[in-house]
Design an enzyme around this catalytic site. Sequence first.
Site, mmCIF file in Angstrom:
data_model
loop_
_atom_site.group_PDB
_atom_site.id
_atom_site.type_symbol
_atom_site.label_atom_id
_atom_site.label_comp_id
_atom_site.label_asym_id
_atom_site.label_seq_id
_atom_site.Cartn_x
_atom_site.Cartn_y
_atom_site.Cartn_z
ATOM 1 N N HIS A 37 50.155 41.466 49.150
ATOM 2 C CA HIS A 37 48.893 40.785 49.480
ATOM 3 C C HIS A 37 48.664 40.793 50.994
ATOM 4 C CE1 HIS A 37 50.001 38.496 45.642
ATOM 5 N NE2 HIS A 37 48.815 38.990 45.351
ATOM 6 N N GLN A 61 40.633 36.129 32.714
ATOM 7 C CA GLN A 61 41.240 37.454 32.654
ATOM 8 C C GLN A 61 42.614 37.468 31.998
ATOM 9 O OE1 GLN A 61 41.248 37.966 37.072
ATOM 10 N NE2 GLN A 61 43.199 39.001 36.744
ATOM 11 N N ASP A 152 47.186 47.970 41.138
ATOM 12 C CA ASP A 152 46.339 47.765 39.962
ATOM 13 C C ASP A 152 45.269 48.855 39.952
ATOM 14 O OD1 ASP A 152 47.377 45.045 38.929
ATOM 15 O OD2 ASP A 152 47.126 44.728 41.070
ATOM 16 N N ARG A 189 54.491 38.383 39.531
ATOM 17 C CA ARG A 189 55.248 38.209 38.288
ATOM 18 C C ARG A 189 56.745 38.464 38.470
ATOM 19 N NH1 ARG A 189 50.332 39.950 35.949
ATOM 20 N NH2 ARG A 189 49.619 38.434 34.389
HETATM 21 P P1 AMP Z 1 46.816 39.564 42.349
HETATM 22 O O1 AMP Z 1 47.102 38.319 43.127
HETATM 23 O O2 AMP Z 1 47.958 40.071 41.520
HETATM 24 O O3 AMP Z 1 45.529 39.482 41.579
HETATM 25 O O4 AMP Z 1 46.596 40.703 43.434
HETATM 26 C C1 AMP Z 1 45.616 40.567 44.425
HETATM 27 C C2 AMP Z 1 45.418 41.888 45.091
HETATM 28 O O5 AMP Z 1 46.640 42.314 45.689
HETATM 29 C C3 AMP Z 1 44.988 42.995 44.106
HETATM 30 O O6 AMP Z 1 44.025 43.826 44.726
HETATM 31 C C4 AMP Z 1 46.292 43.719 43.879
HETATM 32 O O7 AMP Z 1 46.117 45.067 43.498
HETATM 33 C C5 AMP Z 1 46.937 43.628 45.252
HETATM 34 N N1 AMP Z 1 48.383 43.820 45.148
HETATM 35 C C6 AMP Z 1 49.227 43.169 44.316
HETATM 36 N N2 AMP Z 1 50.489 43.645 44.471
HETATM 37 C C7 AMP Z 1 50.416 44.615 45.419
HETATM 38 C C8 AMP Z 1 51.379 45.492 46.006
HETATM 39 N N3 AMP Z 1 52.658 45.470 45.666
HETATM 40 N N4 AMP Z 1 50.950 46.365 46.947
HETATM 41 C C9 AMP Z 1 49.635 46.404 47.292
HETATM 42 N N5 AMP Z 1 48.681 45.603 46.784
HETATM 43 C C10 AMP Z 1 49.067 44.721 45.847
#
Ligand code: AMP
Length: 282
Positions: A37, A61, A152, A189
């Site tokens: 993030h 979601q 993602d 996760r």
């Molecule tokens: P989330 O909190 O899982 O919804 O992720 C928020 C954003 O962070 C989304 O655009 C994800 O694709 C991105 N993201 C999550 N994990 C990673 C990672 N390991 N590397 C790059 N971006 C990430």
Amino acid sequence: MIICRTAKSFVQARQASGIPEAETGFVPTMGALHDGHLQLLARSRVECRQSVVSIFVNPTQFNDPSDFAKYPRTTETDIDMLQAAGCDILFLPDVEEVYQAGDHFPEHYDLGRLESLLEGAHRPGHYQGVCKVMHRLMRLVQPGSLFMGQKDYQQCMVVQKLMADHNLHARFVMVPTIREADGLAMSSRNRRLTPKQREIAPAIYREMSAIAANIDKGNYRELEKQAADKLLQAGFAHIDYVSIADARTLEPAEPGTETGNKVCLVAAFLGEVRLIDNLPIP
Ligand code: AMP
């Protein structure tokens, strides 16, 4: 860093900053922040004058209610991390604030094949929920640039379609996946993995790398099956898919698919924790 819990206070903070929306970068998240993030935020800070991060665990979601209930929530630490990383505005709404009665948004989004392939097939309704929240957030924030993670990959495709179909104008920046030293993609996760599961988890990256290295050597469906078998042997409980896909459509790729237009995508369960990852095939 200004923390806004309502849309109204967010708009006020934006206006008071005097920075045009076009120069604002937006990083939507569900919190439980990690270096992946922060990398999105770092890109936004380099490329935009003002950076907005949202933290919102979006109930619409989650196709599995227990996944929603168990999703890690670490707001206090998240706030400290964002402050230290130079976020300008944190939008931290509750469910009522995002899904306000009287707002006019579609009940259903046409996502074409994206909704029946891979994550679309295995998580019914998931991308409808992603579109519901992203449509609302994009309308509110109206950023010049939107930063999302390649981790993602299919979500990036869905959001780009949402933006094109609903006149949400922003530069879309897909930021490469940030990994732990052993190859495991960073993910909120991962916190739910036991130490033993954490040891097994990098097998996903290993098997995707093996596919990329052997892409010229075999039948693609056979390579997918071998990788899935190896993940099961390593200790994964269940494999939703291992797919060598056309990076433009996510349909199964064939050896004739042009070089540089292929991606390997995996979704698999370690115990009850579902992990996803992907690797572009050069
Ligand atoms: P989330 O909190 O899982 O919804 O992720 C928020 C954003 O962070 C989304 O655009 C994800 O694709 C991105 N993201 C999550 N994990 C990673 C990672 N390991 N590397 C790059 N971006 C990430």
